[in-house]
Design an enzyme around this catalytic site. Structure first.
Site, PDB file in Angstrom:
ATOM      1  N   SER A 200      -6.057  -3.076   1.145  1.00  0.00           N
ATOM      2  CA  SER A 200      -7.095  -3.807   1.883  1.00  0.00           C
ATOM      3  C   SER A 200      -6.647  -5.250   2.135  1.00  0.00           C
ATOM      4  CB  SER A 200      -8.414  -3.728   1.105  1.00  0.00           C
ATOM      5  OG  SER A 200      -9.515  -4.077   1.912  1.00  0.00           O
TER       6      SER A 200
ATOM      7  N   HIS B 204     -12.044   4.294   1.476  1.00  0.00           N
ATOM      8  CA  HIS B 204     -11.256   3.064   1.468  1.00  0.00           C
ATOM      9  C   HIS B 204     -10.538   2.861   0.137  1.00  0.00           C
ATOM     10  CE1 HIS B 204      -9.964  -0.807   2.813  1.00  0.00           C
ATOM     11  NE2 HIS B 204     -10.695  -1.472   1.928  1.00  0.00           N
TER      12      HIS B 204
END
Length: 261
Positions: free
Chosen positions: A92, A241
């Site tokens: 991320s 994610h």
């Protein structure tokens, strides 16, 4: 800025083969413990340096946290540890830091593994998180359960709450957030953005996408290929994610296979 870090060195052996150094970088609101599983899985073959980015974990706080500054922090730590060249695993926001490092100083970066992020600007998807975290800062928190109850008023996903609660630490009888919430909020617009950098990284790059995540979309492929022409992509099905936590064995295997090529 000298970052907090944890180093896992490969056991000493009689081989003269040079051991590769790998920096492991967490995402927004995280800390070096988030990717501990992959760091541990690699420590018998590589020297692993897991870091807390500025304003996160036990690293110093700062009013600013541009990608240039965060990349410079990584190089400063590498210099402190007398490491010239290294590879990076970044998830991320940490993936964006990794990409900026490679584009800024390509001669020092060997390979990249980017977990579920692209070199593009994203929209504001964290307002509920900020609202919940601000509630924590305005109330004395005596237990993790109390913190979870407060967060649940704005953050309905239990997994996200548990992730955020990992950054709580007891201090003077109450729990406080370890990351610098104000600093992160003030820099959020640049965190979700992607800086305009005129460079190309031609060495190997692996993008790992969560199959159920929308952080890497087909429309981002041109941005990726422009900056990283030697990039490959793998999709880990039935993951979001936090793909490294959803399917750690698959994630670790893909990482190891790429690094050992």
């Amino acid at each position: 800025m000298l970052l907090n870090y944890q180093q896992k060195q490969m056991p000493l052996n009689e081989s003269d083969q040079k051991i590769e150094n790998i920096f492991v970088i967490h995402g927004l609101f995280g800390s070096l413990s988030n990717l501990a599983n992959v760091a541990t899985s690699l420590q018998n073959d590589y020297n692993i340096i897991s870091v807390d980015l500025r304003n996160h974990g036990d690293s110093p706080h700062s009013e600013s946290m541009s990608y240039e500054e965060m990349a410079n922090d990584i190089f400063e730590l590498a210099d402190t540890l007398c490491i010239d060249n290294f590879s990076i695993i970044g998830h991320s926001m940490g993936g964006k830091v990794a990409m900026y490092c490679a584009l800024q100083r390509p001669e020092r970066i060997n390979r990249l593994i980017i977990a579920d992020i692209a070199p593009v600007k994203y929209g504001n998807t964290h307002q509920d998180v900020f609202d919940g975290l601000q509630t924590l800062t305005k109330n004395p928190i005596k237990s993790r359960q109390a913190a979870d109850d407060l967060l649940s008023t704005t953050i309905h996903n239990a997994g996200i709450r548990q992730f955020l609660l990992k950054s709580l630490a007891r201090k003077e009888g109450v729990f406080q957030l370890k990351f610098n919430l104000e600093g992160i909020m003030n820099n959020y617009s640049s965190i979700i953005d992607w800086p305009n950098i005129d460079a190309v990284f031609t060495k190997p790059v692996l993008f790992l996408k969560g199959g159920d995540s929308d952080y890497i979309l087909e429309k981002y492929s041109s941005s990726i290929s422009h900056l990283f022409p030697n990039a490959k992509a793998k999709i880990i099905s039935k993951t979001g994610h936090w793909l490294h936590a959803d399917k750690p064995k698959m994630f670790n295997r893909l990482v190891f296979n790429f690094l050992s090529q």
